[in-house]
Design a protein around this motif. Sequence first.
Motif, short mmCIF file in Angstrom:
data_model
loop_
_atom_site.label_atom_id
_atom_site.label_comp_id
_atom_site.label_asym_id
_atom_site.label_seq_id
_atom_site.Cartn_x
_atom_site.Cartn_y
_atom_site.Cartn_z
N THR A 46 -9.32 -6.51 5.20
CA THR A 46 -9.01 -5.16 5.94
C THR A 46 -8.06 -4.32 4.70
O THR A 46 -8.01 -3.36 4.76
CB THR A 46 -7.82 -5.91 6.84
OG1 THR A 46 -8.20 -6.53 7.95
CG2 THR A 46 -6.99 -4.63 7.36
N PHE A 47 -7.32 -5.15 3.83
CA PHE A 47 -6.88 -4.46 2.74
C PHE A 47 -7.81 -3.67 2.00
O PHE A 47 -7.73 -2.55 1.64
CB PHE A 47 -6.06 -5.56 1.94
CG PHE A 47 -4.86 -5.90 2.26
CD1 PHE A 47 -3.94 -5.06 2.93
CD2 PHE A 47 -4.42 -7.27 2.26
CE1 PHE A 47 -2.88 -5.39 3.56
CE2 PHE A 47 -3.32 -7.67 2.86
CZ PHE A 47 -2.33 -6.65 3.60
N GLY B 263 -9.06 -0.35 3.35
CA GLY B 263 -7.92 0.66 3.55
C GLY B 263 -6.89 0.58 4.63
O GLY B 263 -6.35 1.16 4.98
N ASN C 46 -3.81 -1.75 6.60
CA ASN C 46 -2.53 -2.33 6.13
C ASN C 46 -2.05 -3.67 6.86
O ASN C 46 -2.92 -3.97 7.57
CB ASN C 46 -1.27 -1.13 6.43
CG ASN C 46 -1.32 -0.57 7.79
OD1 ASN C 46 -1.45 -1.25 8.81
ND2 ASN C 46 -1.00 0.51 8.05
N LYS D 174 -15.41 2.07 -0.90
CA LYS D 174 -14.03 1.79 -0.91
C LYS D 174 -13.22 1.53 -2.12
O LYS D 174 -12.27 1.66 -2.40
CB LYS D 174 -13.83 0.70 0.20
CG LYS D 174 -14.08 1.12 1.61
CD LYS D 174 -13.51 2.35 2.23
CE LYS D 174 -13.91 2.60 3.65
NZ LYS D 174 -13.05 3.54 4.31
N LEU E 23 -4.98 -5.20 -4.66
CA LEU E 23 -5.22 -4.98 -3.25
C LEU E 23 -3.71 -4.71 -2.60
O LEU E 23 -3.71 -3.88 -1.75
CB LEU E 23 -6.02 -6.10 -2.49
CG LEU E 23 -7.43 -6.16 -2.88
CD1 LEU E 23 -8.16 -7.25 -2.12
CD2 LEU E 23 -8.35 -4.99 -2.66
N GLN E 24 -2.90 -5.50 -2.60
CA GLN E 24 -1.72 -5.41 -2.12
C GLN E 24 -0.91 -4.15 -2.84
O GLN E 24 -0.28 -3.37 -1.68
CB GLN E 24 -0.72 -6.85 -2.07
CG GLN E 24 -1.43 -7.99 -1.35
CD GLN E 24 -0.31 -9.04 -1.47
OE1 GLN E 24 0.81 -8.96 -2.07
NE2 GLN E 24 -0.88 -10.10 -0.81
N THR F 266 -2.11 -1.81 -3.93
CA THR F 266 -2.88 -0.62 -3.66
C THR F 266 -2.61 0.05 -2.25
O THR F 266 -2.57 1.12 -1.73
CB THR F 266 -4.41 -0.58 -3.68
OG1 THR F 266 -4.58 -0.89 -5.36
CG2 THR F 266 -5.36 0.74 -3.44
N GLN F 267 -2.57 -0.80 -1.27
CA GLN F 267 -2.28 -0.74 0.35
C GLN F 267 -1.16 -0.64 0.54
O GLN F 267 -0.94 -0.01 1.69
CB GLN F 267 -3.34 -1.80 0.94
CG GLN F 267 -4.82 -1.85 0.50
CD GLN F 267 -5.57 -0.57 0.49
OE1 GLN F 267 -5.28 0.10 1.64
NE2 GLN F 267 -6.56 0.01 -0.13
N GLN F 268 -0.17 -1.33 0.12
CA GLN F 268 1.15 -1.53 0.92
C GLN F 268 2.30 -1.03 -0.10
O GLN F 268 3.40 -1.16 0.31
CB GLN F 268 1.24 -2.83 1.46
CG GLN F 268 1.43 -4.02 0.30
CD GLN F 268 1.36 -5.62 1.09
OE1 GLN F 268 0.85 -5.67 2.25
NE2 GLN F 268 2.17 -6.19 0.55
#
Length: 289
Positions: free
Chosen positions: A38-39, A42, A44, A151, A243-244, A246-248
């Motif tokens: 999911t991360f 794209g 959250n 992605k 990943l974290q 970048t996404q959150q």
Amino acid sequence: MKLDGRRESNNVEDRRGMSGGKMAGIGIGGIVIIALMTFMTGGNLGDVINNVGQQMTQVQEATPENVEREFTAEEQEQAKFCRQILASTEDIWGAVFQEMGRTYQPPTLVLFTNSVQSACGGATAAVGPFYCSGDQKLYIDLSFFTQMENKLGIHGEFPRAYVIAHEVGHHVENLLGSLGKAHAQMNQTDKVTANKISVRLELLADYYAGVWAHYEDEEFGSLEANDMELAIKAAHQIGDNYLQKTQQGYVQPESFTHGTSEQRMKWLKLGYQKGDMNITTFNVPESQL
């Protein structure tokens, strides 16, 4: 990556176009994979919760399993590539296990579209490639490779080979007993500790992917100048911290399940450099991972 004339594995089940049927419940491993993917695509934390809920309740409408479908030339080329890489892992690990006085039992690769049933339960393409020790099969929806490009900006054939080799690495863990021991420990401890054990498993699978690349290149000279560089970049892009962040916008180390970018790059590169089966992530301090 140079694969011209290389054989294709017969240990492949092509279920593309078939119905996945009823989706099974998801354990911690499945939730971890869903969260990661999911991360990667794209989402959250809210999307993670929604995706897990959908996975646990979804029932696919039954459709004929022998649907006639024509695949594009690109899809067929990707499937051929997967069969060639799987064949390579069979050859390389067969020889490595023989050197260890063991017999290598190759896994089966399952190609699927959208959803699939495994001995570990049901899954959709959203979970990404995964290995199931229950049936000793690795599962891949080829659309994952497109997601890697679109992605994550990961291009080239060798990063795709790395993905397959990583999942085969889990199979090697299974055959050598480290996977079963780790899962038993994870089931008997708290979540944070279980996550740390998961990180060691994932980094070991990265290491084994590097070991495969070491002997593949030594035996066949198939790696081209920037192949390992591309694979190491891919390892960076799928690190938990990357990943974290970048996404959150922030990282939660206690929730890491696959390792940081630096760790994943380190162990993949180390496997390629050493090719030594005596090295493992389970006998080093956490600070040295």
